[in-house]
Design a protein around this motif. Structure first.
Motif, PDB file in Angstrom:
ATOM      1  N   THR A 188       0.787  -1.302   0.018  1.00  0.00           N
ATOM      2  CA  THR A 188      -0.043   0.053  -0.052  1.00  0.00           C
ATOM      3  C   THR A 188       0.851   1.215  -0.047  1.00  0.00           C
ATOM      4  O   THR A 188       0.568   2.255  -1.058  1.00  0.00           O
ATOM      5  CB  THR A 188      -0.799  -0.014   1.295  1.00  0.00           C
ATOM      6  OG1 THR A 188      -1.792  -1.113   1.061  1.00  0.00           O
ATOM      7  CG2 THR A 188      -1.912   1.174   1.132  1.00  0.00           C
ATOM      8  N   GLY A 225     -14.719  -1.978  -3.638  1.00  0.00           N
ATOM      9  CA  GLY A 225     -13.807  -2.649  -2.668  1.00  0.00           C
ATOM     10  C   GLY A 225     -14.548  -3.133  -1.544  1.00  0.00           C
ATOM     11  O   GLY A 225     -14.209  -4.156  -0.978  1.00  0.00           O
ATOM     12  N   SER A 229     -14.686  -7.046  -1.239  1.00  0.00           N
ATOM     13  CA  SER A 229     -13.748  -7.676  -0.245  1.00  0.00           C
ATOM     14  C   SER A 229     -14.656  -8.530   0.774  1.00  0.00           C
ATOM     15  O   SER A 229     -14.062  -9.526   1.207  1.00  0.00           O
ATOM     16  CB  SER A 229     -13.049  -6.605   0.425  1.00  0.00           C
ATOM     17  OG  SER A 229     -13.812  -5.947   1.244  1.00  0.00           O
ATOM     18  N   TYR A 237      -8.485 -10.351  -1.092  1.00  0.00           N
ATOM     19  CA  TYR A 237      -8.811  -9.232  -2.084  1.00  0.00           C
ATOM     20  C   TYR A 237      -8.038  -8.226  -1.979  1.00  0.00           C
ATOM     21  O   TYR A 237      -7.107  -7.606  -3.046  1.00  0.00           O
ATOM     22  CB  TYR A 237     -10.216  -8.746  -1.653  1.00  0.00           C
ATOM     23  CG  TYR A 237     -10.529  -7.713  -2.684  1.00  0.00           C
ATOM     24  CD1 TYR A 237     -11.126  -7.559  -4.164  1.00  0.00           C
ATOM     25  CD2 TYR A 237     -10.295  -6.065  -2.519  1.00  0.00           C
ATOM     26  CE1 TYR A 237     -11.261  -6.788  -4.975  1.00  0.00           C
ATOM     27  CE2 TYR A 237     -10.662  -5.021  -3.595  1.00  0.00           C
ATOM     28  CZ  TYR A 237     -10.949  -5.271  -4.535  1.00  0.00           C
ATOM     29  OH  TYR A 237     -11.155  -4.325  -5.529  1.00  0.00           O
ATOM     30  N   SER A 238      -7.264  -7.828  -0.755  1.00  0.00           N
ATOM     31  CA  SER A 238      -6.329  -6.822  -0.735  1.00  0.00           C
ATOM     32  C   SER A 238      -4.899  -6.952  -1.368  1.00  0.00           C
ATOM     33  O   SER A 238      -4.664  -6.246  -2.051  1.00  0.00           O
ATOM     34  CB  SER A 238      -6.016  -6.560   0.774  1.00  0.00           C
ATOM     35  OG  SER A 238      -7.304  -6.025   1.609  1.00  0.00           O
ATOM     36  N   THR A 269      -8.724  -1.381  -1.930  1.00  0.00           N
ATOM     37  CA  THR A 269      -8.145  -2.187  -0.812  1.00  0.00           C
ATOM     38  C   THR A 269      -8.352  -1.435   0.348  1.00  0.00           C
ATOM     39  O   THR A 269      -8.210  -2.238   1.361  1.00  0.00           O
ATOM     40  CB  THR A 269      -6.607  -2.107  -1.096  1.00  0.00           C
ATOM     41  OG1 THR A 269      -6.059  -1.129  -1.223  1.00  0.00           O
ATOM     42  CG2 THR A 269      -6.629  -3.029  -2.468  1.00  0.00           C
ATOM     43  N   THR A 273      -8.301  -3.286   4.119  1.00  0.00           N
ATOM     44  CA  THR A 273      -7.329  -3.040   5.163  1.00  0.00           C
ATOM     45  C   THR A 273      -7.652  -2.349   6.211  1.00  0.00           C
ATOM     46  O   THR A 273      -7.054  -2.769   7.319  1.00  0.00           O
ATOM     47  CB  THR A 273      -6.257  -1.930   4.184  1.00  0.00           C
ATOM     48  OG1 THR A 273      -5.974  -2.562   2.791  1.00  0.00           O
ATOM     49  CG2 THR A 273      -5.220  -1.761   5.038  1.00  0.00           C
TER      50      THR A 273
END
Length: 342
Positions: A188, A225, A229, A237-238, A269, A273
């Motif tokens: 990230t 997202g 997710s 997914y992240s 994401t 997250t």
């Protein structure tokens, strides 16, 4: 849902005013060094300040007071802009830190779904882009922002909030692995650094309309997202979305559609997250919010000011990182098959 909508509105207002103020600095006849320092200080307060704020409020959490302070600072930031831009940067940076931590914490769900955080986060970048464009064209947005801020203050005073930072989560869930979080955080940070560099280049070239496309991509990414997710799995997914975003943000960064695709994937994401960090920081969920909303951005921004920026922008470095992450993802696949929600 009503509380979620007005918190998302507050987030959009905050980022719109932030973008407007940062763009307005171009007309203060500042040197490039002074302008760079001003942007850096804003990032340090708005994003770096989220972690200390989360620690401060962990035992004494007054959400109404904090939100009213944030919305009041939105109004005052315009007035401070008439006096000294430095005071304005302090005001809007503080307001940003508050709205991200309090809003993100209030939107979290006990069942660890990401969709609500995605809705809350979605107006952020598009608000920043719209504010930046309006500021660049020297359009006055004080009156509409004043009306929205006053309306949010009234709604805040009439709304019920969580009375404390709850350290226990229900139902009990397995915590995400520390190594996964480190890998997600690293990806990230590097992706945000690439995105920030690309956006700064667009601003430098004064291609302000392109910022709107980036803002729309970021908004849609966060909305999608959150739901994706929840369906695919937070961790899975992240990692997949972050890995896919890097080529778009580096190799295809000169193509507007490629850049928007990278921004979409990167921003998508954030909801997952945030939930992963909240799970990990069960002793202080607000700290998990700060780690996800603030830490990657401030570290990515600081990386922009160091010689490391040349290394992480190198296509060979990005390719090596992608290969490493794909190998780790493959090796750990079996470990998570029994719990697709992690």
């Amino acid at each position: 849902m009503k509380k979620l909508i007005f918190l998302a509105t507050g987030h959009g207002l905050n980022d719109c005013i932030s973008g407007f103020i940062l763009a307005s600095l171009m007309f203060w006849q500042l040197s490039s060094v002074e302008l760079g320092i001003a942007v850096l200080i804003y990032n340090l307060i708005a994003f770096g300040g989220q972690v200390p704020l989360a620690w401060i409020i962990r035992k004494n959490y007054p959400p109404k007071l904090l939100l009213v302070i944030s919305y009041s600072l939105h109004i005052l930031s315009f007035l401070f802009l008439l006096v000294d831009y430095k005071i304005t940067i302090l005001a809007i940076g503080t307001a940003s830190a508050i709205i991200h931590v309090v809003g993100g914490y209030e939107c979290k769900e006990e069942h660890h779904h990401a969709r609500n955080i995605g809705i809350f986060a979605s107006p952020g970048v598009i608000g920043l882009a719209i504010g930046g464009v309006l500021g660049a064209y020297e359009l006055n947005i004080f009156i509409p922002c004043l009306l929205v801020a006053v309306g949010l203050i009234i709604v805040t005073l009439l709304t019920s909030f969580k009375d404390q930072i709850r350290t226990a989560t229900a139902p009990r869930v397995e915590e995400p692995d520390k190594h996964d979080l480190i890998m997600i955080l690293l990806l990230t940070i590097i992706a945000f650094r690439s995105a920030l560099w690309n956006i700064f280049q667009i601003i430098h070239d004064q291609n302000f309309e392109m910022l709107i496309f980036i803002g729309i991509a970021a908004m849609l990414g966060k909305l999608a997202g959150g739901y994706l997710s929840d369906y695919i799995g937070l961790r899975k997914y992240s990692l997949i979305a972050l890995i896919l975003s890097l080529p778009f943000l580096t190799i295809l960064k000169n193509n507007i559609w490629g850049l928007c695709a990278g921004i979409f994937l990167l921003q998508s994401t954030l909801p997952a997250t945030a939930v992963l960090m909240i799970k990990k920081c069960k002793h202080n969920p607000a700290l998990g919010v700060a780690y996800s909303f603030g830490l990657p951005i401030i570290l990515g921004a600081l990386l922009f000011y160091t010689p490391m920026r040349n290394i992480v922008s190198n296509n060979w470095s990005i390719g090596g990182l992608l290969l490493l992450c794909c190998i780790l993802l493959f090796l750990e696949k079996r470990r998570y098959n029994r719990d697709p929600g992690i």
